[in-house]
Design an enzyme around this catalytic site. Structure first.
Site, PDB file in Angstrom:
ATOM      1  N   GLY A  15      -3.989 -34.526 -34.575  1.00 43.12           N
ATOM      2  CA  GLY A  15      -2.603 -34.073 -34.735  1.00 43.12           C
ATOM      3  C   GLY A  15      -1.751 -34.936 -35.643  1.00 43.12           C
ATOM      4  N   SER A  16      -2.377 -35.638 -36.613  1.00 44.11           N
ATOM      5  CA  SER A  16      -1.532 -36.433 -37.512  1.00 44.11           C
ATOM      6  C   SER A  16      -0.690 -35.525 -38.404  1.00 44.11           C
ATOM      7  CB  SER A  16      -2.373 -37.395 -38.355  1.00 44.11           C
ATOM      8  OG  SER A  16      -3.157 -36.694 -39.296  1.00 44.11           O
ATOM      9  N   ASN A  17      -1.193 -34.343 -38.742  1.00 44.89           N
ATOM     10  CA  ASN A  17      -0.364 -33.412 -39.520  1.00 44.89           C
ATOM     11  C   ASN A  17       0.763 -32.824 -38.667  1.00 44.89           C
ATOM     12  OD1 ASN A  17      -1.345 -32.919 -42.428  1.00 44.89           O
ATOM     13  ND2 ASN A  17      -3.246 -33.049 -41.244  1.00 44.89           N
ATOM     14  N   MET A  93      -9.563 -26.090 -35.706  1.00 42.28           N
ATOM     15  CA  MET A  93     -10.970 -26.044 -36.127  1.00 42.28           C
ATOM     16  C   MET A  93     -11.693 -24.745 -35.772  1.00 42.28           C
ATOM     17  SD  MET A  93     -11.095 -28.745 -37.789  1.00 42.28           S
ATOM     18  CE  MET A  93     -12.832 -28.942 -38.178  1.00 42.28           C
ATOM     19  N   ILE A  95     -12.032 -20.390 -36.337  1.00 42.64           N
ATOM     20  CA  ILE A  95     -11.743 -19.347 -37.322  1.00 42.64           C
ATOM     21  C   ILE A  95     -10.964 -18.235 -36.631  1.00 42.64           C
ATOM     22  CG2 ILE A  95     -12.762 -17.648 -38.883  1.00 42.64           C
ATOM     23  CD1 ILE A  95     -15.120 -19.597 -39.216  1.00 42.64           C
ATOM     24  N   LEU A  96      -9.797 -17.905 -37.184  1.00 41.89           N
ATOM     25  CA  LEU A  96      -8.979 -16.842 -36.598  1.00 41.89           C
ATOM     26  C   LEU A  96      -9.588 -15.494 -36.935  1.00 41.89           C
ATOM     27  CD1 LEU A  96      -5.547 -18.358 -37.609  1.00 41.89           C
ATOM     28  CD2 LEU A  96      -6.385 -18.102 -35.261  1.00 41.89           C
ATOM     29  N   ASN A 110      -2.491 -23.012 -44.008  1.00 41.42           N
ATOM     30  CA  ASN A 110      -3.507 -23.964 -43.556  1.00 41.42           C
ATOM     31  C   ASN A 110      -3.514 -25.152 -44.505  1.00 41.42           C
ATOM     32  OD1 ASN A 110      -5.778 -24.964 -42.103  1.00 41.42           O
ATOM     33  ND2 ASN A 110      -7.147 -24.212 -43.712  1.00 41.42           N
ATOM     34  N   HIS A 112      -6.319 -27.940 -45.970  1.00 42.39           N
ATOM     35  CA  HIS A 112      -7.760 -28.159 -46.043  1.00 42.39           C
ATOM     36  C   HIS A 112      -8.026 -29.416 -46.878  1.00 42.39           C
ATOM     37  CE1 HIS A 112     -12.000 -27.177 -46.116  1.00 42.39           C
ATOM     38  NE2 HIS A 112     -11.990 -27.467 -47.407  1.00 42.39           N
ATOM     39  N   ASP A 148     -10.977 -20.550 -45.816  1.00 45.87           N
ATOM     40  CA  ASP A 148     -10.540 -21.490 -46.861  1.00 45.87           C
ATOM     41  C   ASP A 148     -10.467 -20.855 -48.244  1.00 45.87           C
ATOM     42  OD1 ASP A 148     -10.489 -23.462 -44.894  1.00 45.87           O
ATOM     43  OD2 ASP A 148     -12.538 -24.105 -45.301  1.00 45.87           O
TER      44      ASP A 148
HETATM   45  C1  GRF Z   1      -7.135 -32.704 -41.707  1.00 50.95           C
HETATM   46  O1  GRF Z   1      -7.906 -33.463 -42.572  1.00 50.95           O
HETATM   47  C2  GRF Z   1      -7.000 -31.292 -42.183  1.00 50.95           C
HETATM   48  O2  GRF Z   1      -7.048 -31.165 -43.570  1.00 50.95           O
HETATM   49  C3  GRF Z   1      -8.214 -30.640 -41.583  1.00 50.95           C
HETATM   50  O3  GRF Z   1      -8.377 -31.258 -40.336  1.00 50.95           O
HETATM   51  C4  GRF Z   1      -7.791 -32.554 -40.355  1.00 50.95           C
HETATM   52  C5  GRF Z   1      -6.812 -32.610 -39.229  1.00 50.95           C
HETATM   53  O4  GRF Z   1      -6.279 -33.865 -39.020  1.00 50.95           O
HETATM   54  N1  GRF Z   1      -8.044 -29.212 -41.554  1.00 50.95           N
HETATM   55  P1  GRF Z   1      -5.122 -34.087 -37.959  1.00 50.95           P
HETATM   56  O5  GRF Z   1      -5.610 -33.501 -36.633  1.00 50.95           O
HETATM   57  O6  GRF Z   1      -3.902 -33.365 -38.447  1.00 50.95           O
HETATM   58  O7  GRF Z   1      -4.928 -35.561 -37.886  1.00 50.95           O
END
Ligand code: GRF
Length: 216
Positions: A15-17, A93, A95-96, A110, A112, A148
């Site tokens: 969940g860093s994003n 992770m 696929i919808l 998304n 990627h 993707d």
């Molecule tokens: C990221 O590298 C994103 O591009 C990919 O999965 C990873 C998720 O990282 N789809 P985080 O869970 O957001 O840290």
């Protein structure tokens, strides 16, 4: 004043994003609000961020081999119930299913970890190193029914350095992800970004190529 648009963040892992998006909402860079965090994994580390930040969250488990269309309908109902206007996949992770994707045209983003269309799917850092490629990065794209493969909005590019490992590349790519994802989401929330007949429009102009952000 009208409420800022609510969006959902779908996660499966660290969940860093999610954290980068939540930070950008909190400091005003994204003119929107996180209406719901959804994880398919009960143990996803990203749920700790959601809890700590007081974001609404839920777990919608999706077992291997389960009916993905039914899961998609359940997710849809949850999102409608929260007045979600668009959905961001952030390390989600699974696929919808195609019906779900079709129900959110131009409202599903998304991120990627590769310079799409190169390296769809998994293990992108390894594949870049094995191919000896000089550049790597990440892409924010609209989600289409093919994995993707939807139209790209913005890419973060960085040079591969001598001695780079999968881990060092992953770390630098993630720095870029945390820059470009909030940017793309801010455009969508502000109504500056749209997908019309498969073409990405930004600020009233069609994009012939994704916006590029470069890291030295
Ligand atoms: C990221 O590298 C994103 O591009 C990919 O999965 C990873 C998720 O990282 N789809 P985080 O869970 O957001 O840290």
């Amino acid at each position: 004043m009208a409420e800022p648009p609510g969006f959902a963040v779908l996660i499966s892992g660290r969940g860093s994003n999610l954290l980068a998006l939540a930070t950008a909402v909190a400091d005003g860079r994204i003119p929107g609000r996180i209406a719901l965090v959804v994880s398919d994994q009960p143990e996803a580390g990203g749920l700790d961020h959601a809890r700590r930040l007081g974001l609404p969250w839920t777990v919608l488990p999706l077992a291997r081999g389960a009916d993905r269309a039914a899961w998609g309908r359940e997710l849809d109902a949850l999102l409608q119930g929260r007045a979600v206007e668009f959905v961001t996949l952030a390390g989600f992770m699974r696929i919808l299913d195609a019906d779900f994707v079709r129900r959110w045209p131009g409202r599903l983003l998304n991120i990627h970890p590769s310079l799409l269309p190169a390296h769809r799917g998994l293990h992108t850092h390894r594949r870049v190193l094995e191919a000896g490629e000089p550049w790597h990065g990440c892409t924010v794209h609209f989600v289409s029914e093919e994995l993707d493969a939807g139209p790209a909005v913005i890419q973060g590019r960085l040079p591969v350095r001598p001695g780079d490992s999968e881990e060092s590349l992953a770390a630098r790519v993630q720095l870029l992800e945390h820059i470009i994802y909030p940017r793309a989401v801010s455009w969508l929330a502000a109504g500056r970004l749209a997908l019309l007949d498969g073409v990405v429009w930004l600020d009233g102009r069609p994009l012939t190529a994704p916006v590029i952000e470069e890291l030295p």
